[in-house]
Design an enzyme around this catalytic site. Structure first.
Site: not given
Ligand SMILES: *Cc1c(COP(=O)(O)O)cnc(C)c1O
Length: 359
Positions: A38, A134, A256, A304
């Site tokens: 992701k 969550r 800055y 930046m």
């Molecule tokens: C991102 C994610 C993972 C991977 O977690 P890591 O700590 O990066 O290994 C696994 N399960 C879910 C549901 C996630 O959102």
């Protein structure tokens, strides 16, 4: 983009990714270890990472549909799981068309599934809330959730949940989550998935039919968890070059807001990377960079497009020299400490301005 005179680059070591995958999965030989890619593979480039791992992984995981479709368009045909679940009914129909695995976490999504003209026959991941609060069904809701599925779908259930604190080795929360999910799995006699990177590495009891391996593919975990004997290699080296060098007198200020003044005659190098590239603006004076084999501290405010480094103590510094912001010589975990953040955030926020180079 094909013209790159600004050498602000993330060098991505695809061999390191494969090496890390193979190292970690020796710890969980009885599981299918899904590669989590992701957020553009944690900033490393999802398509290139997927192409380099496609022969060794059983499936990929992404956050949501757009990320999965981009992989399909690039020719990746392994199963892909959507970790945030479908966000509308159309997502469910698309999942069937594109051979994506759904992770479902509420009754509205189950209703969408039930109204599809063509039944969903992929792995059906039911997310359970074991304490993260969550997403996910509460344990007492699972009966109703399962009852809404077809008998064929019930055979494909993967009960899954996510750790809140698996990188804290002495936190009792993790065992509670493991025990709760194990109890539910025994009840429903189905497959399960719980472990993320820290779970795979530190909590063998959490290994499931599927594990979800993210951050440890890309970088050694932070110090709190570095008790294992794994030899993981950082896959990203973020680098830029010195585009300015000047000598300051005592009292001269840099950048800055004049937040840093020279307390001694000082040599300052200006580097072509800034918050527009994803290098955080909250970087404090003293945040290290690596130049020609030595560490040197950042001074003044992050701009930046640029940062400024105190190179007074360095023997040999020239315009055009390469500067490593993190990577093979300077752990992203070390830099993260100076920036009050974690390796995940630094890696994922590197912007599109930074060219990814694959080796
Ligand atoms: C991102 C994610 C993972 C991977 O977690 P890591 O700590 O990066 O290994 C696994 N399960 C879910 C549901 C996630 O959102």
């Amino acid at each position: 983009m094909s013209y790159h005179s600004r050498k602000t680059q993330a060098i991505i070591n695809l061999k390191a990714l494969k090496h890390n995958y193979q190292q970690i999965t020796t710890l969980a030989p009885n599981s299918q270890n899904i590669a989590v890619i992701k957020a553009n593979a944690y900033g490393h480039g999802a398509i290139e990472v997927a192409k380099s791992l496609r022969d060794v992984v059983p499936a990929f995981a992404v956050g949501f549909f757009d990320e999965a479709i981009a992989l399909r368009q690039a020719g990746i045909d392994l199963p892909i799981i959507l970790l945030e679940g479908p966000l509308c009914e159309h997502d469910c129909a698309l999942a069937i068309k594109e051979n994506l695995w759904l992770m479902l976490h509420n009754f509205e999504q189950l209703n969408w599934l039930a109204t599809l003209s063509q039944p969903y026959t992929g792995k059906l991941w039911l997310k359970i809330d074991t304490g993260m609060s969550r997403l996910g069904f509460m344990p007492e809701e699972i009966d109703n959730a399962v009852a809404s599925l077809t008998s064929q779908q019930q055979k494909n259930i993967v009960l899954c949940s996510h750790f809140s604190s698996a990188e804290e080795l002495d936190n009792p929360k993790t065992l509670k989550q493991i025990e709760l999910l194990a109890h539910l799995v025994a009840n429903y006699q189905c497959q399960f998935s719980l472990a993320n990177s820290a779970g795979i590495i530190h909590w063998p009891q959490s290994h499931g039919d599927y594990n979800r391996l993210g951050i440890a593919l890309y970088t050694p975990l932070n110090e709190k968890t570095s008790t294992s004997t794994l030899n993981l290699i950082p896959a990203m080296t973020l680098q830029s070059t010195i585009i300015g060098l000047r000598d300051l007198a005592i009292g001269d200020s840099v950048g800055y807001g004049e937040i840093w003044q020279a307390q001694r005659p000082s040599r300052i190098a200006t580097i072509a990377i800034g918050y527009g590239d994803g290098y955080p603006r909250n970087a404090k004076a003293g945040t290290p960079v690596w130049i020609n084999g030595e560490f040197a501290p950042m001074v003044g405010r992050v701009s930046m497009d640029m940062i400024t480094i105190d190179v007074t103590e360095l023997a040999n510094v020239n315009l055009g020299d390469c500067v490593e912001l993190w990577g093979e010589n300077l752990a992203v975990e070390t830099v993260a400490k100076y920036l009050d953040t974690i390796n995940y955030e630094l890696l994922t926020r590197i912007s599109d301005r930074v060219l990814r180079i694959y080796k």
